[in-house]
Design an enzyme around this catalytic site. Structure first.
Site, PDB file in Angstrom:
ATOM      1  N   TYR A 165       0.856  -1.166   0.077  1.00 47.61           N
ATOM      2  CA  TYR A 165       0.166  -0.001  -0.133  1.00 47.61           C
ATOM      3  C   TYR A 165       0.827   1.194  -0.084  1.00 47.61           C
ATOM      4  CZ  TYR A 165      -4.222   2.830   1.107  1.00 47.61           C
ATOM      5  OH  TYR A 165      -4.997   3.595   1.173  1.00 47.61           O
ATOM      6  N   LYS A 225      -1.105  -1.211  -4.222  1.00 47.94           N
ATOM      7  CA  LYS A 225      -2.229   0.001  -4.281  1.00 47.94           C
ATOM      8  C   LYS A 225      -1.555   1.069  -4.514  1.00 47.94           C
ATOM      9  CE  LYS A 225      -6.100   1.982  -2.034  1.00 47.94           C
ATOM     10  NZ  LYS A 225      -6.945   2.089  -0.970  1.00 47.94           N
TER      11      LYS A 225
END
Length: 286
Positions: A132, A160
């Protein structure tokens, strides 16, 4: 590979402030019915930091059941800035899930430290890891070169990517991706440009709403239908701006409650519910 639009589920609460697990299940099936490729449990949108350990375990259990029934991927937000504790958390995830692991926040270990952190996790993790990358929350940016190096590790499935926009590092990363490493758009308002540049999909809070249009957007870019993709992308960027006009996920919860998909628009402190005017503006765009 991770492809398509994943919805990072909000955590609905009852009028008494308890987690509404039946609403979690209902909402999970709803977005999958609209074409979502999978679910994300315990992301930032799910207010994971405000949930007890028992509540987090219950949410994972419900989401795991829904994704098993539907034959889709579950991604679970796991871990924190401590490498050893994160490795333990990864071992506790359900079989078949993937883990969404933030770049270590607040510590700011530098790029070398972040690489070492994920190398250590990848060496021990029983589940695939999605990095992330969200520097405006973690205070730690990663270069395209660093993400490519991590993406070459067998247990690193993707990233992400929520860098706050599209810049030179974004272009560097998407221009030379490792095999089987998926870039998933993480900034809702610029999801369309990232998909245009080759992102495999997205983890998008806005996709709680107009889920089918987000799925159509990803499909249009994948098919090279530029005219259709631009039109859809423009509409969805305006919707995302309205949904993020107040801290996430307050507006999304307000809209979902107005639609009857969750029992209340309640959030837990330090968040406060979105204003009626902001919710009404988002509903008008829908």
């Amino acid at each position: 590979m991770l492809n398509g639009i994943f919805v990072p589920l909000i955590t609905p609460f009852t009028a008494e402030g308890e987690v509404a697990l039946d609403a979690v299940e209902k909402l999970g099936h709803h977005v999958l019915d609209q074409g979502a490729a999978g679910l994300v449990a315990l992301g930032t949108t799910g207010e994971a930091a405000t949930l007890t350990a028992a509540e987090r375990a219950a949410v994972i259990e419900v989401c795991a059941r829904v994704t098993r029934e539907r034959g889709v991927r579950l991604i679970v937000g796991a871990g924190g800035p401590d490498t050893r504790a994160t490795a333990v958390a990864l071992r506790d995830l359900p079989a078949g899930a993937a883990a969404l692991v933030t770049v270590p926040s607040f510590v700011r270990p530098g790029e070398r430290g972040v690489i070492a952190h994920f190398e250590a996790l990848a060496a021990e993790s029983p589940v695939p890891i999605v990095i992330y990358h969200i520097p405006y929350r973690t205070g730690q940016a990663l270069s395209g070169r660093a993400l490519r190096r991590l993406g070459a590790l067998p247990m690193i499935a993707g990233v992400k990517y929520a860098g706050g926009g599209v810049d030179g590092e974004t272009m560097d990363l998407l221009g030379d991706l490792p095999p089987d490493f998926a870039v998933l758009a993480g900034d809702d308002a610029v999801a369309s440009p990232l998909l245009a540049l080759g992102a495999a999909g997205g983890i998008l809070a806005s996709a709680h709403l107009a889920t089918g249009e987000f799925v159509e957007l990803a499909g249009a870019w994948a098919a090279g239908d530029v005219v259709r993709a631009r039109a859809i992308g423009g509409r969805l960027a305006r919707l995302s701006a309205a949904l993020f006009a107040e801290p996430n996920p307050t507006v999304i919860k307000g809209v979902l409650a107005a639609q009857g998909l969750i029992p209340t628009a309640g959030v837990r402190l330090p968040l406060l519910p979105a204003s009626p005017e902001t919710v009404a503006a988002a509903l008008a765009l829908l």
